[in-house]
Design an enzyme around this catalytic site. Structure first.
Site, mmCIF file in Angstrom:
data_model
loop_
_atom_site.group_PDB
_atom_site.id
_atom_site.type_symbol
_atom_site.label_atom_id
_atom_site.label_comp_id
_atom_site.label_asym_id
_atom_site.label_seq_id
_atom_site.Cartn_x
_atom_site.Cartn_y
_atom_site.Cartn_z
ATOM 1 N N ILE A 1 -3.577 3.629 2.159
ATOM 2 C CA ILE A 1 -3.853 3.795 3.583
ATOM 3 C C ILE A 1 -5.003 4.772 3.791
ATOM 4 C CG2 ILE A 1 -2.198 5.648 4.032
ATOM 5 C CD1 ILE A 1 -1.595 4.016 6.709
ATOM 6 N N TYR B 1 0.815 -1.202 0.000
ATOM 7 C CA TYR B 1 0.000 0.000 0.000
ATOM 8 C C TYR B 1 0.854 1.260 0.000
ATOM 9 C CZ TYR B 1 0.827 0.447 5.064
ATOM 10 O OH TYR B 1 1.410 0.580 6.302
ATOM 11 N N CYS B 2 0.191 2.362 -0.398
ATOM 12 C CA CYS B 2 0.793 3.700 -0.376
ATOM 13 C C CYS B 2 -0.305 4.644 0.138
ATOM 14 C CB CYS B 2 1.308 4.078 -1.773
ATOM 15 S SG CYS B 2 0.034 4.036 -3.057
ATOM 16 N N MET B 3 -0.401 5.848 -0.376
ATOM 17 C CA MET B 3 -1.465 6.748 0.084
ATOM 18 C C MET B 3 -2.819 6.368 -0.505
ATOM 19 S SD MET B 3 -0.727 8.910 2.398
ATOM 20 C CE MET B 3 -2.099 10.033 2.339
#
Length: 149
Positions: A132, A105-107
């Site tokens: 996230i 995951y990232c933003m």
């Protein structure tokens, strides 16, 4: 008008000829050792509620956060994460286990999607990706890493 026909014929031949086999019997030439790539499983977006339930149930999930360290400090991370920024992922791919579930995951999921594609092309299966932001919007907790400065 008569000049166009030979050019069109030439282009048609160029499209057909590269696919011709040099084998007399029509069998593919396997002497080069080249194998067709195996079908690559596609990664899917994770569902925050499903992931939370699996984590709470003790499922072994490798949580890979591909954001920069300063983003983790600013926005938090999912507890149990491993941070490998996306620009380092290809060089560190051997650190990621192939024998289990990986959630990357990232933003919002863009970098994570690129990372998931890289992982699946390198033999990882069962890869999920997302952001996230979705996790936090669902009301799930994050940990706040400390700045390394």
């Amino acid at each position: 008008m008569t000049c166009r026909f030979p050019v069109a014929l030439l282009f048609a031949l160029m499209l057909v000829l590269p696919g011709c086999s040099s084998q007399a019997d029509g069998e593919p030439d396997n002497t080069s050792g080249h194998q067709e790539p195996a079908e690559v499983a596609e990664a899917k977006r994770f569902d925050p509620a499903d992931l939370k339930s699996r984590l709470d149930g003790g499922e072994n999930v490798y949580l890979l956060d591909v954001r920069r360290p300063d983003e983790l400090v600013e926005h938090g991370a999912i507890e149990g994460y491993v941070n490998i920024p996306i620009d380092e992922l290809e060089g560190r791919i051997s650190e990621i286990p192939k024998d289990g579930k990986v959630v990357i995951y990232c933003m919002r999921g863009g970098r994570a999607g690129r990372g998931a594609e890289l992982l699946t092309k390198n033999g990882h299966s069962g890869v999920e990706f997302g952001g996230i932001t979705e996790w936090k919007e669902a009301g799930y907790p994050v940990v706040q890493p400390q700045s390394s400065e």
